[in-house]
Design a protein around this motif. Sequence first.
Motif, PDB file in Angstrom:
ATOM      1  N   THR A  75     101.199  77.447  -2.643  1.00 27.89           N
ATOM      2  CA  THR A  75     101.911  76.813  -3.829  1.00 27.89           C
ATOM      3  C   THR A  75     101.595  75.274  -2.949  1.00 27.89           C
ATOM      4  O   THR A  75     102.144  75.210  -1.921  1.00 27.89           O
ATOM      5  CB  THR A  75     103.432  77.023  -4.635  1.00 27.89           C
ATOM      6  N   ILE A  76     102.050  73.671  -4.313  1.00 25.79           N
ATOM      7  CA  ILE A  76     101.688  72.852  -4.261  1.00 25.79           C
ATOM      8  C   ILE A  76     102.692  72.026  -5.405  1.00 25.79           C
ATOM      9  O   ILE A  76     102.275  72.908  -5.873  1.00 25.79           O
ATOM     10  CB  ILE A  76     100.242  71.864  -3.487  1.00 25.79           C
ATOM     11  N   LEU A  77     103.336  71.372  -4.896  1.00 28.65           N
ATOM     12  CA  LEU A  77     103.632  70.701  -6.229  1.00 28.65           C
ATOM     13  C   LEU A  77     102.786  69.468  -6.517  1.00 28.65           C
ATOM     14  O   LEU A  77     102.620  68.392  -5.793  1.00 28.65           O
ATOM     15  CB  LEU A  77     105.547  70.137  -5.525  1.00 28.65           C
ATOM     16  N   LYS A  78     102.701  69.189  -7.969  1.00 26.72           N
ATOM     17  CA  LYS A  78     101.964  67.658  -7.593  1.00 26.72           C
ATOM     18  C   LYS A  78     102.490  66.505  -8.619  1.00 26.72           C
ATOM     19  O   LYS A  78     103.886  67.168  -9.017  1.00 26.72           O
ATOM     20  CB  LYS A  78     100.161  68.215  -8.720  1.00 26.72           C
ATOM     21  N   ASP A  79     102.711  65.692  -8.132  1.00 28.56           N
ATOM     22  CA  ASP A  79     103.862  64.937  -8.935  1.00 28.56           C
ATOM     23  C   ASP A  79     102.724  64.057 -10.422  1.00 28.56           C
ATOM     24  O   ASP A  79     101.906  64.299 -10.816  1.00 28.56           O
ATOM     25  CB  ASP A  79     103.608  63.571  -7.909  1.00 28.56           C
ATOM     26  N   ASP A  80     103.674  63.746 -11.304  1.00 32.18           N
ATOM     27  CA  ASP A  80     103.072  63.549 -13.080  1.00 32.18           C
ATOM     28  C   ASP A  80     102.575  62.442 -12.899  1.00 32.18           C
ATOM     29  O   ASP A  80     102.091  62.106 -14.231  1.00 32.18           O
ATOM     30  CB  ASP A  80     104.616  63.478 -13.509  1.00 32.18           C
ATOM     31  N   GLU A  81     101.942  62.067 -11.851  1.00 34.17           N
ATOM     32  CA  GLU A  81     100.486  61.252 -12.372  1.00 34.17           C
ATOM     33  C   GLU A  81      99.164  61.464 -13.096  1.00 34.17           C
ATOM     34  O   GLU A  81      98.514  60.726 -13.294  1.00 34.17           O
ATOM     35  CB  GLU A  81     100.300  59.998 -10.327  1.00 34.17           C
TER      36      GLU A  81
END
Length: 381
Positions: free
Chosen positions: A246-252
Amino acid sequence: MSDTATIQSRVSAATELAANAAQPFEQAHAMPRSVYQSEEFLQQEIDNIFRQDWFCAGRASSVANPGDYLTFELAGQPIMVIRGKDGQLRAQSNVCLHRMSTLLEGRGNKSSIVCPYHAWTYETDGRLRGAPAMSKNDAFCKKDMRLPTIRCEQWLGWIMVTLNDAAPPVSEQLAEVEAMVGDYGMENYHETFFETHTWDTNWKVLAENFMESYHLPVCHKGTIGGLSRLDEMVCPPGRPAFNYHTILKDDELKIAMAHETNQRLTGDRRRTTYLLALYPSLLITLTPGYFWYLSLHPDGVGKVRIMFGGGMSPDYANDPESQAHFSALKTLLDDVNVEDRGCTEKVYRGLCSDFAAPGPLSHLERPNYDFAQYLSGRIPA
Ligand code: FES
Ligand SMILES: [Fe+2]
């Protein structure tokens, strides 16, 4: 050639892979070059993997109406998946019962299947409907003739096909995946594009590229690289039928986030991307807002046939900006793909060098290690 060199040249790729897979993860190395280059190993992959395991033929929503069909080849077998007039989805042989021409090409819709050679004509359920000028052959009995059926199951919106009647059902084999990402509602994600490609690399190089996000900040610095941080990647040990990270994406990247109307996901799950590698070759990027996938099949040792599709979660389909979201997604994925193609074709060219040697793996390449375990289990030395 010295005796030692002669003996070494006879060591099979499967034996080299077994030695590689026997290393503990803390000392893991990339797989030996021979597993990517050996014709013998490729044949073993076809026989022991692609003839045995479940293969993804696409999304069920892409063959939603009676007569909708898609075609593909699995382990050398031309296959069609077609929705019958009775609404049933069936996989069947895509080979005519007369002089064995293939029948359908690509994807489309047909009310009946007409052979392009002498026009023998089949119902969508595979029964032979008619054949011109056959009344004088006593051996011809139309009512007994039907295209052979092939095992096909639907799971979370995926069409899965196998040539192996003894394979466990998909829902059993991948029950843990369903439990893990059930709240994403992947079965309702809608495919908005589908393409086929062929790249100049071994199928496993592309599969392995998908399995690790270690390359994201560098290979994808022109697109998504800046949105993904190495220290936010989680790479748990794999399971017998799949691996994931899993990866976390930022809200850009808004379309990777759960839409404001999405009540199913909470907390960090609203920005968590799952990278699922379902063995042997279904690779799914599942974000709360969109998904895309690759379904891979070898085409010789140095080429891979790619089915590439994707779309948005249903929450976005109802958004007034949905068209803008879809086209932003497709542009992004095309750009990401150009980067992945460059990297995976470079790896294949590199590993063919006599100076190439498999290097040690990062802890972020845990899924690659697990993939090697799976392959080695399927193709024993
Ligand atoms: S091969 Fe199909 S009709 Fe002759
Ligand atoms: Fe990539």
